[in-house]
Design an enzyme around this catalytic site. Sequence first.
Site, short mmCIF file in Angstrom:
data_model
loop_
_atom_site.label_atom_id
_atom_site.label_comp_id
_atom_site.label_asym_id
_atom_site.label_seq_id
_atom_site.Cartn_x
_atom_site.Cartn_y
_atom_site.Cartn_z
N LYS A 552 0.70 0.57 -4.55
CA LYS A 552 1.66 -0.51 -4.37
C LYS A 552 1.93 -0.62 -2.87
O LYS A 552 1.53 0.26 -2.12
CB LYS A 552 2.96 -0.22 -5.13
CG LYS A 552 3.52 1.17 -4.85
CD LYS A 552 4.72 1.53 -5.71
CE LYS A 552 4.43 1.75 -7.17
NZ LYS A 552 4.93 0.74 -8.06
N ARG A 553 2.59 -1.67 -2.42
CA ARG A 553 2.94 -1.75 -1.00
C ARG A 553 3.71 -0.50 -0.59
O ARG A 553 4.41 0.11 -1.40
CB ARG A 553 3.79 -3.01 -0.75
CG ARG A 553 2.96 -4.29 -0.72
CD ARG A 553 1.87 -4.27 0.30
NE ARG A 553 2.40 -4.38 1.65
CZ ARG A 553 2.37 -5.50 2.36
NH1 ARG A 553 1.80 -6.59 1.89
NH2 ARG A 553 2.88 -5.51 3.58
N LYS A 558 10.20 2.15 -2.59
CA LYS A 558 9.22 2.56 -3.61
C LYS A 558 8.97 4.08 -3.57
O LYS A 558 8.39 4.64 -4.47
CB LYS A 558 7.91 1.80 -3.41
CG LYS A 558 8.05 0.29 -3.69
CD LYS A 558 6.73 -0.43 -3.41
CE LYS A 558 6.78 -1.93 -3.63
NZ LYS A 558 6.64 -2.32 -5.06
C1 LIG Z 1 -0.12 -5.42 -9.42
C2 LIG Z 1 -0.34 -5.39 -7.95
C3 LIG Z 1 0.74 -5.20 -7.09
C4 LIG Z 1 2.15 -4.94 -7.59
O1 LIG Z 1 2.31 -3.56 -7.80
P1 LIG Z 1 3.76 -2.91 -8.02
O2 LIG Z 1 3.46 -1.52 -8.39
O3 LIG Z 1 4.41 -3.68 -9.13
O4 LIG Z 1 4.48 -3.05 -6.72
C5 LIG Z 1 0.49 -5.19 -5.73
N1 LIG Z 1 -0.75 -5.38 -5.23
C6 LIG Z 1 -1.81 -5.55 -6.03
C7 LIG Z 1 -3.17 -5.73 -5.43
C8 LIG Z 1 -1.65 -5.57 -7.42
O5 LIG Z 1 -2.72 -5.77 -8.21
#
Ligand SMILES: *Cc1c(COP(=O)(O)O)cnc(C)c1O
Length: 817
Positions: A552-553, A558
């Site tokens: 994730k970012r 987070k």
């Molecule tokens: C699903 C997805 C996210 C979102 O991820 P989270 O864990 O909900 O922050 C971010 N980037 C990409 C490339 C994704 O496929």
Amino acid sequence: MKPTQQKQFDKTAFQNSVKKHLTSTYATTLQTATSRAWYLAMGRALAELTTFDLLETEHDEKIRHAKSVNYLSLEFLIGRLTGNNLISLGLYSQVNDAMNELGQHLTDLLEEERDPSLGNGGLGRLAACFMDSLAAQEFPCVGYGLHYEYGLFKQSFALGRQQEAPDAWRSVEGYPWEVARPNLAQEIGFYGQVEVYQENGEERRRWVPGMTVKAMPWDMPIVGYESDTVYPLRLWECRAIAPFSLASFNNGNYFEAQHALIDAGNITKVLYPNDNHEKGKTLRLMQQYFHSAASVRDILRRHEEIGHSLESLPDYETIQLNDTHPTIAIPELMRILIDEKGLSWDDAWRISSKTFAYTNHTLLPEALETWSEALLQHLLPRHMEIIYQINHLFLKEVREKWPGDVSKQRKLSIIQEGFHRMVRMANLSVVGSYAVNGVAALHSNLVKRDLFPEFHELYPTRLQNVTNGITPRRWLKFCNPDLSELITSKIGDQWPTDLDQLEAISQYADDPQFQQQFMAVKKANKQRLADWVESNMGIVLDTNAIFDVQIKRLHEYKRQHLNMLHILSLYHRLLNEPDFDMAPRVVFFAAKAAPGYHLAKEIIYALNKISERINGDPRINDKLKVVFIPDYRVSIAEIIIPAADVSEQISTAGKEASGTGNMKMALNGALTIGTMDGANVEIREEVGDDNIYIFGLDVDQVEALHANGYNPYDYYHADPLLKASLELLLGDEFTPGEPGKLRVTYDSLLDGGDPYLVLADFAAYVQAHEAMDRQYRDQAGWAKKAILNTALVGKFSSDRSIRDYVNNIWKLEAVKR
Ligand SMILES: *Cc1c(COP(=O)(O)O)cnc(C)c1O
């Protein structure tokens, strides 16, 4: 579902089309064509089919006369289209055969596609899943976004530190799936002034922009799953108008435009790389207005072309604002209705306020957009007047509701008072919309309770919830073909459009043979990821280990640094506790940090250094590995997610609005370790407490801890394991000969005050991991839990999210072709 495409597919014609594109579009020959040329030619040949269906859908009289949703978003993180579109077209195996006969391997060709990374993270990916679900269920729709020349930066590491490089996703050859629509181009103004004039004895106002640019639309096909319906994702590209600004040159405004140092090509040059953070830059506001203005005009064009009255706009078009980024569309529609169409304020407001709906994505204060009044005034003078008038009438309502309560007016006003007055885009969105939704039940309740309590009192039915979702076509059927086949062998092939059917898999959760099949699929997916890591990063992995995944970012909320502390605690115990035993574990990270986010980049650096040291340390006997995969994007998520055993969803409670990565991994049979935050709460409700590892402070406890004065040193001094883990960051364990190079992270957690309560949740987090570790050693028990995760998360299909929007907010009907 109509498998008509399969009937229509003419292999020879398709092969001829590919060959024709190879020679006439890409100027190569069958003998000398590279893999890339084959991919491009195949893409063009397929896009011929989807463009045909796109135009058929656009001209369908039933659809033209039905109500549509217009999804306005500055980001659409669509990922690669070729493989997904082949699945939706139902042509995967036919095209595989056709390309084989031409001597090509489809899977290799698919790897040639660069991800269109036209988004930062969850918000942009959600928009992409929603378009897929709209088209799959045949709800009339248009997605409106921006055609950035450069998407989200490419990430690499140099000596452990993040490097950013531009992402020229279209390359020199262009993207095969997009088609330019020059007849639908628009002209968009900026700067200038407002003129007052008389007409039929009435005072009227009009905006005379000082600079005008052209908005060129590019359509990407959103292919309905196994249907002939193709809706457009319409992305606006900014172009200069030639001769550039001649009119403004003559009236003296040319230099004003020059002064801004903006040339037209700049506006859609690059995606802003901040996730959940706003940085008040002029060019960003220009992007927002450019996007809103072009989209609103296109919507009105469609509406008026059929001969509908402006009064009936809300009966035929609804406009969903994905966060506040497109909020300037509200004053833009008002301006057009009043200044250009001659409507009264009241008529215009009645139309506009029944047309817009707004999705809130965050409670984080630094992410709530405000724009300087002075900047707005300069860039969009007429819009500023309209915002004042909206605010004036709104504050009258506030005074009527709470007579004499100035603090209510100050809090709710669209204008934030102060030395630099600011326009609050969230307030404007709530006032100007007929519905406002949060993105998970917990988040929507916090929107009502903490963010907009007064708005909720004033407009008791406006605030709603629509829990996010993910498309099961990309996030199960396409990315995990082996699991898809196993599921289909048990329950048939209708689940991709009716994900609740997966519940029928639960009956096999205790079946040893099914458990063994399910875990064999997981193992093969882990091997696929391990192979990728070995060939791209040179790290050898054991697929018997727990694959523990946080992707994730990179953001403090987070809490990748909480995960880091857990790794440090395992390392410490492996080296210092002779009796300590653990199942072998590989901890995966993938995350981009915003280029200006210093601490986030330091956390990446620390994780890379920790990884280097641990992976090469013979003392720990390969029990622990850390892999930080560079350049997180949709196509790498598609490899990692099917291979995950453990899904890390460990944000501070109350900070992650929903999350969607949590849904993707649960659907692919990972067990979640997570806080009571965002959609984790609903995942727990669905899979049951036994099949998820929830730990840590909940929202109320987080609030109470802050209220009582949180001191991270209390935890540091009380917990020897925490202290030892943190202190590993101070020495030169991970940066030999250079002690203290990782102390930025350490400092942020102690002297920095640990704003996201990492230390407060550490002990509970370690315990939850210990419970998972014990469970993993009982493979049958683990398999049962993993199967139940896949079986019980049907709710998180974005098809259900879209039906919630349709039934509770948009009120529109599917149109079957
Ligand atoms: C699903 C997805 C996210 C979102 O991820 P989270 O864990 O909900 O922050 C971010 N980037 C990409 C490339 C994704 O496929």
